[in-house]
Scaffold this motif. Structure first.
Motif: not given
Length: 316
Positions: A260-269, A280-290
């Motif tokens: 399982v490959s997962l990606a998280d992103f964060r961006l802010g000031i 702001g953050s995205l966890e499991n950014a590509f919505d991997k189903k597992y």
């Protein structure tokens, strides 16, 4: 089997003493004590166990840890340690032991024993390139007694906890972090675990198989960027990658989850001085189903899907 309730109470204490044997060589001894008391009250309407029973149990363990660390200079640290760990025992639903025995299934009890571990570890922490690169590496050997494992037993129609009597885990991990200048930093890590079931009374034929829920390899890495935009405003960005290796769900090694490959992103000031931030953050950014859990018989628990959120922080 479902007519019971549980009440638990935990106590713990911890202490540590460190002593410099000679300059650069330190010995430390730590000791932790845990005790947990559990009370299970069985409903008078329970149809599979002892209606109205009140069952009590306590679990405790002294957990020492001894570490020897050698630091010849500020950039090198080498250590070796021995430690013991503890996970409390607990109750299965009342009546499952008798039902399992009647169905010819061994190793199931109403009271699940506590889980104990012994771990030996050697490792090093290094700083290179004027401390812009850091390397953390370790090798470990862990012995687990009574590893708690959920299993669905079709013969009695119930999911219960059973102990995998003895499990051995051997492996290592390495983590490299680097300051690349200009506010950019990176990290990469790799972990390897060889797991082996050494004893399992429920299904002796599983001895020699890999332990459930233990991926053989894990990989992670990421980039982080921080830069001031003005004297009072800064930009923060981060990307993280995780790869969970193939793992088995059961001691029989009959069912497995693929990599399982997962990606998280964060961006802010943020305030460059650490006073506040809006990220702001995205966890499991590509919505991997597992699946995060699976029990033979088709009982699956889906892992958390994509999650987005905004965190606001202010330090007074």
């Amino acid at each position: 089997f479902f007519g019971d309730s549980n009440r638990n109470r935990d106590y713990a204490g911890f202490g540590n003493i460190a002593y410099d044997i000679v300059p650069g060589l330190e010995a430390s001894v730590a000791l932790r004590y845990d005790k947990e008391t559990r009370r299970q009250t069985v409903s008078p309407y329970n149809s599979g166990g002892v209606p109205g029973a009140v069952n009590r149990a306590s679990f405790d363990k002294w957990q020492p840890k001894v570490t020897l660390a050698y630091k010849p200079n500020d950039d090198v640290n080498v250590y070796a340690s021995y430690g013991e760990g503890f996970r409390s025992g607990q109750f299965n639903q009342n009546g499952t032991a008798a039902a399992a025995q009647a169905a010819g299934v061994a190793g199931v009890s109403d009271r699940v024993p506590q889980e104990n571990t012994l771990t030996y570890e050697i490792g090093t922490k290094l700083q290179l390139a004027d401390r812009r690169v850091r390397i953390d590496a370790a090798l470990f050997d862990t012995r687990v007694k009574n590893q708690q494992y959920f299993v669905f037993i079709g013969a009695i129609g119930a999911q219960v906890l059973v102990p995998i009597d003895k499990v051995k885990l051997t492996g290592g991990e390495v983590l490299v972090t680097a300051d690349m200048g200009g506010g950019l930093s990176a990290y990469a890590g790799f972990g390897y675990t060889d797991s082996t079931i050494k004893r399992y009374l429920v299904t002796p034929a599983d001895v020699g198989n890999r332990a459930p829920y233990v991926p053989k390899t894990t990989i992670n890495g990421g980039l982080q960027y921080r830069t001031p935009l003005t004297d009072s405003l800064g930009l923060f960005a981060r990307a993280d990658y995780r790869r969970l290796g193939r793992q088995y769900w059961d001691p029989e090694n009959a069912t497995a989850r693929s990599n399982v490959s997962l990606a998280d992103f964060r961006l802010g000031i943020e305030d460059p001085n650490g006073g506040w931030s809006v990220i702001g953050s995205l966890e499991n950014a590509f919505d991997k189903k597992y699946n995060s859990e699976y029990v033979a018989g088709g009982f699956a628990h889906a892992a958390t899907p994509r999650v987005w959120r905004i965190d606001l922080r202010y330090n007074f």
